[in-house]
Write a protein that holds these residues in place. Structure first.
Motif, PDB file in Angstrom:
ATOM      1  N   PHE A 187       0.756  -1.135  -0.086  1.00 49.75           N
ATOM      2  CA  PHE A 187       0.112   0.123  -0.177  1.00 49.75           C
ATOM      3  C   PHE A 187       0.619   1.407  -0.126  1.00 49.75           C
ATOM      4  CE2 PHE A 187      -2.851  -3.219   2.168  1.00 49.75           C
ATOM      5  CZ  PHE A 187      -3.721  -3.435   1.252  1.00 49.75           C
ATOM      6  N   ASP A 188       1.711   1.407  -0.886  1.00 51.04           N
ATOM      7  CA  ASP A 188       2.491   2.397  -0.973  1.00 51.04           C
ATOM      8  C   ASP A 188       2.445   3.298  -2.458  1.00 51.04           C
ATOM      9  OD1 ASP A 188       4.918   4.015  -0.590  1.00 51.04           O
ATOM     10  OD2 ASP A 188       6.303   2.610  -0.855  1.00 51.04           O
ATOM     11  N   ARG A 243       2.294   4.495   5.488  1.00 50.65           N
ATOM     12  CA  ARG A 243       1.335   3.599   4.658  1.00 50.65           C
ATOM     13  C   ARG A 243       0.188   3.462   5.193  1.00 50.65           C
ATOM     14  NH1 ARG A 243       3.703  -0.902   3.823  1.00 50.65           N
ATOM     15  NH2 ARG A 243       5.675  -0.752   5.125  1.00 50.65           N
ATOM     16  N   PHE A 273      -7.483  -4.472   5.727  1.00 54.28           N
ATOM     17  CA  PHE A 273      -6.265  -4.209   5.172  1.00 54.28           C
ATOM     18  C   PHE A 273      -5.247  -4.429   6.087  1.00 54.28           C
ATOM     19  CE2 PHE A 273      -8.001  -2.068   1.109  1.00 54.28           C
ATOM     20  CZ  PHE A 273      -9.352  -2.208   1.504  1.00 54.28           C
ATOM     21  N   THR A 279      -3.787   3.988   4.235  1.00 52.82           N
ATOM     22  CA  THR A 279      -4.700   2.979   4.196  1.00 52.82           C
ATOM     23  C   THR A 279      -5.896   3.386   5.018  1.00 52.82           C
ATOM     24  OG1 THR A 279      -2.900   1.536   3.904  1.00 52.82           O
ATOM     25  CG2 THR A 279      -5.049   0.475   4.351  1.00 52.82           C
ATOM     26  N   HIS A 298      -6.937  -1.384  -5.522  1.00 53.37           N
ATOM     27  CA  HIS A 298      -7.095  -2.142  -4.108  1.00 53.37           C
ATOM     28  C   HIS A 298      -8.542  -2.064  -3.620  1.00 53.37           C
ATOM     29  CE1 HIS A 298      -2.522  -0.826  -3.589  1.00 53.37           C
ATOM     30  NE2 HIS A 298      -2.356  -2.128  -3.831  1.00 53.37           N
ATOM     31  N   ILE A 326      -1.832   3.248  -1.209  1.00 53.08           N
ATOM     32  CA  ILE A 326      -3.141   2.375  -1.532  1.00 53.08           C
ATOM     33  C   ILE A 326      -4.086   3.114  -2.824  1.00 53.08           C
ATOM     34  CG2 ILE A 326      -4.419   3.786   0.257  1.00 53.08           C
ATOM     35  CD1 ILE A 326      -5.924   0.972   0.689  1.00 53.08           C
ATOM     36  N   HIS A 327      -4.548   2.420  -3.569  1.00 50.52           N
ATOM     37  CA  HIS A 327      -5.282   3.154  -4.705  1.00 50.52           C
ATOM     38  C   HIS A 327      -6.483   2.490  -4.976  1.00 50.52           C
ATOM     39  CE1 HIS A 327      -3.881  -0.175  -7.014  1.00 50.52           C
ATOM     40  NE2 HIS A 327      -2.540  -0.032  -6.687  1.00 50.52           N
ATOM     41  N   PRO A 352      -1.471  -3.516   6.088  1.00 54.09           N
ATOM     42  CA  PRO A 352      -0.230  -2.989   5.453  1.00 54.09           C
ATOM     43  C   PRO A 352       0.813  -3.874   5.850  1.00 54.09           C
ATOM     44  CG  PRO A 352      -1.423  -1.141   6.349  1.00 54.09           C
ATOM     45  CD  PRO A 352      -1.834  -2.442   6.870  1.00 54.09           C
ATOM     46  N   SER A 355       0.594   0.895  -7.622  1.00 56.48           N
ATOM     47  CA  SER A 355       1.481   2.074  -6.617  1.00 56.48           C
ATOM     48  C   SER A 355       2.628   2.453  -7.458  1.00 56.48           C
ATOM     49  CB  SER A 355       1.767   1.447  -5.296  1.00 56.48           C
ATOM     50  OG  SER A 355       0.657   0.820  -4.816  1.00 56.48           O
TER      51      SER A 355
END
Ligand code: ATP
Ligand code: MG
Length: 202
Positions: free
Chosen positions: A12-13, A57, A37, A61, A19, A15-16, A39, A169
């Motif tokens: 999640f670097d 991160r 979730f 998230t 995801h 989160i987009h 991370p 990401s």
């Protein structure tokens, strides 16, 4: 009825939308009670120096999932020092909630490596795997893999049909670095956080 819990692991670097859409579609399709979730701390397969602080991160998230009452974020992997493996995470979760049924959610690019994961045989007995197509992984390769898993572990792997979302990401980090807009690639709260903390500029 058993509680059904989705687990969305990732760096999640940041989160987009890829995801988020995958998690939400899985929740609805399998009628999950929630999606957690998680991370990653130090991912075994990625170069640690290149990865944003776990706290950032985690925070992104949280921001991204805040408006979905079914979405939760766990800090269990980032709080643990050293390497974190999915099998250990799932075992810990199972200990906390023995009666729940776990659905591990991945993109196809993660699933194709499943036989390299620590204790994959045990892991495939502990939870179901839900996967979505991703660029770079041919459909027949993915379908064969799912068949193979299901021959060894009945009713364990599922292919979810969702819109194909070609966002990563890596691409978002590159866009920020080169001054391009990431509007609509990530939730606006995440976009704001990236700007505020000046992430991905260097
Ligand atoms: P990076 O480019 O840094 O590898 P990523 O976009 O692949 O980032 P991860 O945090 O590595 O994101 O991914 C977490 C999980 O989400 C993985 O199982 C990955 O396959 C899945 N995933 C990420 N983006 C998508 C997408 N656009 N569609 C489907 N699955 C995705
Ligand atoms: Mg990835």
């Amino acid at each position: 009825m058993k509680t059904k819990i989705g687990i969305m692991g990732g760096t999640f670097d940041p989160i987009h939308l890829g995801h988020l859409i995958l998690a939400e579609e899985t929740r609805v399709y399998f009628n999950l009670d929630k999606v957690v979730f998680i991370p990653s701390g130090r991912p075994p397969h990625k170069n640690w120096d290149d990865i944003t602080e776990p706290y950032d991160r985690y925070e992104m998230t949280l921001l991204a999932t805040n408006d979905n009452p079914y979405f939760f974020v766990s800090a269990m992997e980032i709080e643990r020092a050293g390497l974190t493996y999915t099998v250990d995470t799932i075992k810990r979760l199972k200990k906390e909630n023995e009666d729940a049924e776990y659905y591990f959610i991945t993109g196809a690019d993660s699933l194709v490596d499943i036989y390299k994961w620590k204790s994959h045989d045990e892991l495939l007995k502990l939870c179901k795997f839900v996967t979505a197509k991703r660029i770079g992984i041919p459909n027949n390769e993915l379908e064969n893999l799912i068949d193979k898993i299901n021959k060894e572990h009945r009713d364990t792997a599922y292919l979810l049909t969702i819109p194909y979302i070609d966002i990563s990401s890596t691409e978002i980090r590159d866009r920020v670095k080169s001054g391009k807009s990431i509007k609509y690639y990530v939730p606006k709260e995440v976009e704001r956080y990236i700007k505020k903390k000046k992430l991905y500029i260097e």
